[in-house]
Design a protein around this motif. Structure first.
Motif, mmCIF file in Angstrom:
data_model
loop_
_atom_site.group_PDB
_atom_site.id
_atom_site.type_symbol
_atom_site.label_atom_id
_atom_site.label_comp_id
_atom_site.label_asym_id
_atom_site.label_seq_id
_atom_site.Cartn_x
_atom_site.Cartn_y
_atom_site.Cartn_z
ATOM 1 N N TYR A 26 -3.847 0.554 -5.018
ATOM 2 C CA TYR A 26 -4.786 0.390 -6.133
ATOM 3 C C TYR A 26 -4.487 -0.902 -6.917
ATOM 4 C CZ TYR A 26 -7.846 1.039 -9.982
ATOM 5 O OH TYR A 26 -8.851 0.820 -10.885
ATOM 6 N N SER A 27 -3.202 -1.151 -7.177
ATOM 7 C CA SER A 27 -2.809 -2.282 -8.037
ATOM 8 C C SER A 27 -3.122 -3.638 -7.432
ATOM 9 C CB SER A 27 -1.313 -2.221 -8.349
ATOM 10 O OG SER A 27 -0.992 -0.965 -8.868
ATOM 11 N N THR A 28 -3.297 -3.695 -6.111
ATOM 12 C CA THR A 28 -3.591 -4.987 -5.475
ATOM 13 C C THR A 28 -5.063 -5.074 -5.043
ATOM 14 O OG1 THR A 28 -2.838 -4.073 -3.344
ATOM 15 C CG2 THR A 28 -1.209 -5.294 -4.645
ATOM 16 N N SER A 29 -5.871 -4.108 -5.500
ATOM 17 C CA SER A 29 -7.283 -4.066 -5.074
ATOM 18 C C SER A 29 -8.185 -4.810 -6.059
ATOM 19 C CB SER A 29 -7.743 -2.603 -4.978
ATOM 20 O OG SER A 29 -7.862 -2.064 -6.291
ATOM 21 N N ASP A 30 -9.429 -4.985 -5.676
ATOM 22 C CA ASP A 30 -10.437 -5.568 -6.583
ATOM 23 C C ASP A 30 -10.543 -4.771 -7.870
ATOM 24 O OD1 ASP A 30 -11.833 -7.788 -5.134
ATOM 25 O OD2 ASP A 30 -12.073 -6.211 -3.643
ATOM 26 N N PHE A 31 -10.375 -3.447 -7.765
ATOM 27 C CA PHE A 31 -10.562 -2.593 -8.944
ATOM 28 C C PHE A 31 -9.535 -2.917 -10.029
ATOM 29 C CE2 PHE A 31 -11.927 -0.038 -5.215
ATOM 30 C CZ PHE A 31 -13.289 -0.102 -5.464
ATOM 31 N N PHE A 70 -10.231 -2.605 10.743
ATOM 32 C CA PHE A 70 -8.923 -3.213 10.505
ATOM 33 C C PHE A 70 -9.033 -4.741 10.458
ATOM 34 C CE2 PHE A 70 -4.837 -4.928 11.942
ATOM 35 C CZ PHE A 70 -3.953 -4.255 11.119
ATOM 36 N N LEU A 71 -9.865 -5.301 11.333
ATOM 37 C CA LEU A 71 -10.005 -6.763 11.400
ATOM 38 C C LEU A 71 -10.710 -7.336 10.180
ATOM 39 C CD1 LEU A 71 -11.173 -7.120 15.121
ATOM 40 C CD2 LEU A 71 -9.083 -8.097 14.178
ATOM 41 N N THR A 72 -11.608 -6.566 9.591
ATOM 42 C CA THR A 72 -12.500 -7.165 8.591
ATOM 43 C C THR A 72 -12.332 -6.654 7.164
ATOM 44 O OG1 THR A 72 -14.200 -5.549 9.155
ATOM 45 C CG2 THR A 72 -14.310 -7.663 10.291
ATOM 46 N N SER A 73 -11.688 -5.505 6.975
ATOM 47 C CA SER A 73 -11.593 -4.991 5.588
ATOM 48 C C SER A 73 -10.427 -5.648 4.863
ATOM 49 C CB SER A 73 -11.308 -3.494 5.561
ATOM 50 O OG SER A 73 -12.246 -2.821 6.300
ATOM 51 N N GLY A 74 -10.608 -5.920 3.623
ATOM 52 C CA GLY A 74 -9.520 -6.489 2.825
ATOM 53 C C GLY A 74 -9.411 -5.755 1.504
ATOM 54 N N ASP A 75 -9.286 -4.437 1.572
ATOM 55 C CA ASP A 75 -9.286 -3.627 0.348
ATOM 56 C C ASP A 75 -8.080 -3.902 -0.550
ATOM 57 O OD1 ASP A 75 -11.602 -2.050 0.803
ATOM 58 O OD2 ASP A 75 -10.483 -0.726 2.138
ATOM 59 N N ALA A 76 -6.894 -3.947 0.075
ATOM 60 C CA ALA A 76 -5.668 -3.969 -0.744
ATOM 61 C C ALA A 76 -4.500 -4.463 0.096
ATOM 62 C CB ALA A 76 -5.366 -2.539 -1.222
ATOM 63 N N LEU A 77 -3.410 -4.804 -0.578
ATOM 64 C CA LEU A 77 -2.201 -5.229 0.134
ATOM 65 C C LEU A 77 -1.523 -3.999 0.732
ATOM 66 C CD1 LEU A 77 -0.310 -7.570 0.912
ATOM 67 C CD2 LEU A 77 1.041 -6.992 -1.109
ATOM 68 N N LEU A 78 -1.612 -3.878 2.048
ATOM 69 C CA LEU A 78 -1.019 -2.735 2.745
ATOM 70 C C LEU A 78 0.460 -2.985 3.013
ATOM 71 C CD1 LEU A 78 -3.593 -2.140 5.648
ATOM 72 C CD2 LEU A 78 -3.736 -1.411 3.259
ATOM 73 N N PHE A 131 -0.392 -7.039 4.745
ATOM 74 C CA PHE A 131 -1.564 -7.924 4.703
ATOM 75 C C PHE A 131 -2.678 -7.159 3.985
ATOM 76 C CE2 PHE A 131 -5.083 -6.728 7.659
ATOM 77 C CZ PHE A 131 -4.579 -5.505 8.041
ATOM 78 N N TYR A 132 -3.768 -7.867 3.686
ATOM 79 C CA TYR A 132 -4.896 -7.204 3.038
ATOM 80 C C TYR A 132 -5.747 -6.493 4.086
ATOM 81 C CZ TYR A 132 -4.634 -8.105 -1.896
ATOM 82 O OH TYR A 132 -4.277 -8.060 -3.218
ATOM 83 N N GLY A 133 -5.736 -5.186 4.043
ATOM 84 C CA GLY A 133 -6.471 -4.408 5.040
ATOM 85 C C GLY A 133 -7.124 -3.192 4.419
ATOM 86 N N PRO A 134 -7.601 -2.271 5.265
ATOM 87 C CA PRO A 134 -8.350 -1.103 4.773
ATOM 88 C C PRO A 134 -7.468 -0.076 4.054
ATOM 89 C CG PRO A 134 -8.136 -1.052 7.166
ATOM 90 C CD PRO A 134 -7.546 -2.351 6.734
ATOM 91 N N PHE A 135 -7.998 0.491 2.984
ATOM 92 C CA PHE A 135 -7.254 1.456 2.156
ATOM 93 C C PHE A 135 -6.606 2.585 2.964
ATOM 94 C CE2 PHE A 135 -9.999 0.534 -1.822
ATOM 95 C CZ PHE A 135 -8.931 0.003 -2.531
ATOM 96 N N GLY A 136 -7.263 3.030 4.049
ATOM 97 C CA GLY A 136 -6.788 4.243 4.726
ATOM 98 C C GLY A 136 -5.617 4.048 5.677
#
Ligand code: SR1
Ligand code: MG
Length: 390
Positions: A144-149, A217-225, A250-255
């Motif tokens: 959450y802390s590294t996301s757009d939100f 995985f290739l295209t989502s950049g939700d948060a720093l995983l 890296f920045y990838g999908p939340f899940g």
């Protein structure tokens, strides 16, 4: 201190380094052992009279394969910067970093040897009552802390640019998302599984789902995983949990992170007698409860998104994360069974027929999670489906 060129450390030069850095007195007698049992790095455990540290050094190749698989040293810097950020957002669950050197590809950090690698403990029958609660908090807070939100899109994009990590992502894109679905050289499976594996290679529907998840995985950049959050990346005891090794960050999908944690729990359950599986099932329910609770708390507390209070948005997002995580979880179960990097939970089952049966279950349940990911909406349903697949 900076050194202009890379040199791989030995137990002697690791000791000289920590003394040169003033972490120990020159005169102190230190013991040093290389204890790395992962796939990629050297890990030196240095013990003095009153304190001890870990010196981790990235090798310019993948240790699990050898020098024929060159690998960027850049990952040590990624790991060091990820650890510092995770330490900011989830300090209770992150080892302290004392020093890092980009050229030498080293990070010197807190010694966690009073804890045990969770995979080892779980295999030996430990239950770690708090591991799921702690890991759920770690994942929700760091994501959450590294996301757009939390950061707003501008700040987030600036941070995202510094965590590109193409080579380590390439490993995941190959080993998790691609190779197990083709007759690839990297695959590694027991001959007794050949017909099950060939079925996977011929399963067009499964391959289509794998392709869809790979695209996410290739295209989502939700948060720093964390990027590799299996049970071998966690040190634990009955009271403490520390998440280590974020070199795949890296920045990838939340899940993605929660998927890898739960997949490795399910594979541990496969290695246990039925009577010892309940604590592992409970962890899967708990990590989801805690993740949802903590993500929701942070969302309501501090959110830069104009639509944050729009009825239904958070609920939709959490459901979307659950769906993608269910798919990623299934892929992790498949690749740990027939791909390059296995898990000791399954490989360590001594009796051949029992081991092959457990691996078949890992493949069939994993495939169900991938294909039917849209049909599950709670962790209890995942556990029920797992039990049905046994
Ligand atoms: C070549 S690295 C193999 C695996 O080890 C790491 O822990 C990652 O899971 C990677 O896929
Ligand atoms: Mg690792």
């Amino acid at each position: 201190m900076t050194m202009s060129s890379y040199e791989s450390l030995t137990t002697e030069s690791a000791v000289s380094l920590v003394k040169k850095l003033g972490l120990f007195a020159q005169s102190e007698s230190l013991s040093c052992q290389e204890i790395g049992d992962g796939n990629l790095n050297y890990v030196f455990h240095i013990i003095g009279k009153e304190k001890s540290v870990i010196v981790k050094q990235a090798l310019p190749y993948a240790k699990v394969v050898g020098e024929s698989w060159p690998l960027t040293l850049e990952r040590a810097d990624i790991e060091n910067r990820a650890l510092r950020l995770q330490g900011k957002y989830a300090p209770d669950y992150t080892p302290k970093v004392y020093y890092s050197d980009k050229d030498l590809a080293i990070t010197i950090m807190e010694d966690l040897s009073h804890l045990e690698i969770a995979r080892t403990g779980l295999i030996n029958g430990e239950d770690y009552p708090l591991i799921a609660e702690h890991t759920g908090e770690f994942i929700a807070r760091t994501l959450y802390s590294t996301s757009d939100f939390a950061m707003g899109p501008q700040e987030k994009k600036k941070l995202q640019n510094t965590f590109c990590n193409p080579e380590l992502c390439d490993i995941t894109e190959g080993l998790v998302f691609t190779d197990p679905f083709f007759d690839a050289d990297t695959n590694d499976f027991e001959e007794g599984l050949r017909s099950d594996v060939e079925k996977i290679w011929q399963d067009t529907a499964l391959k289509l789902h794998a392709a869809q998840l790979k695209r996410l995985f290739l295209t989502s950049g939700d948060a720093l995983l964390h990027g590799d959050l299996h049970t071998g990346s966690i040190f634990a005891s009955a009271r403490e949990t520390k998440v280590i090794d974020p070199e795949f960050a890296f920045y990838g999908p939340f899940g993605f992170d929660i998927a890898h944690f739960t997949a490795n729990l399910f594979m541990n359950a496969l290695s246990r007698p039925e009577s010892r599986r309940e604590p592992v099932y409970a962890h899967i329910a708990t990590v989801w409860d805690v993740f949802n609770r903590e993500f929701t708390r942070l969302w309501k507390e501090d959110n830069k998104e104009a639509f944050a209070r729009t009825e239904g948005y958070l609920k939709w997002l959490l459901a979307d994360i659950f769906e993608q995580a269910t798919g990623f979880m299934g892929l992790e179960m498949i690749r740990r069974t027939i791909g390059l990097a296995h898990v000791k939970d399954l490989d360590g089952i001594a009796d051949t027929e029992t081991r092959l049966e457990a691996k078949r279950r890992s493949l069939s349940i994993g495939a169900r999670f991938v294909k039917e990911r849209r049909q599950f909406s709670t962790a209890d349903e995942l556990v029920e489906a797992f039990k049905e697949g046994l």
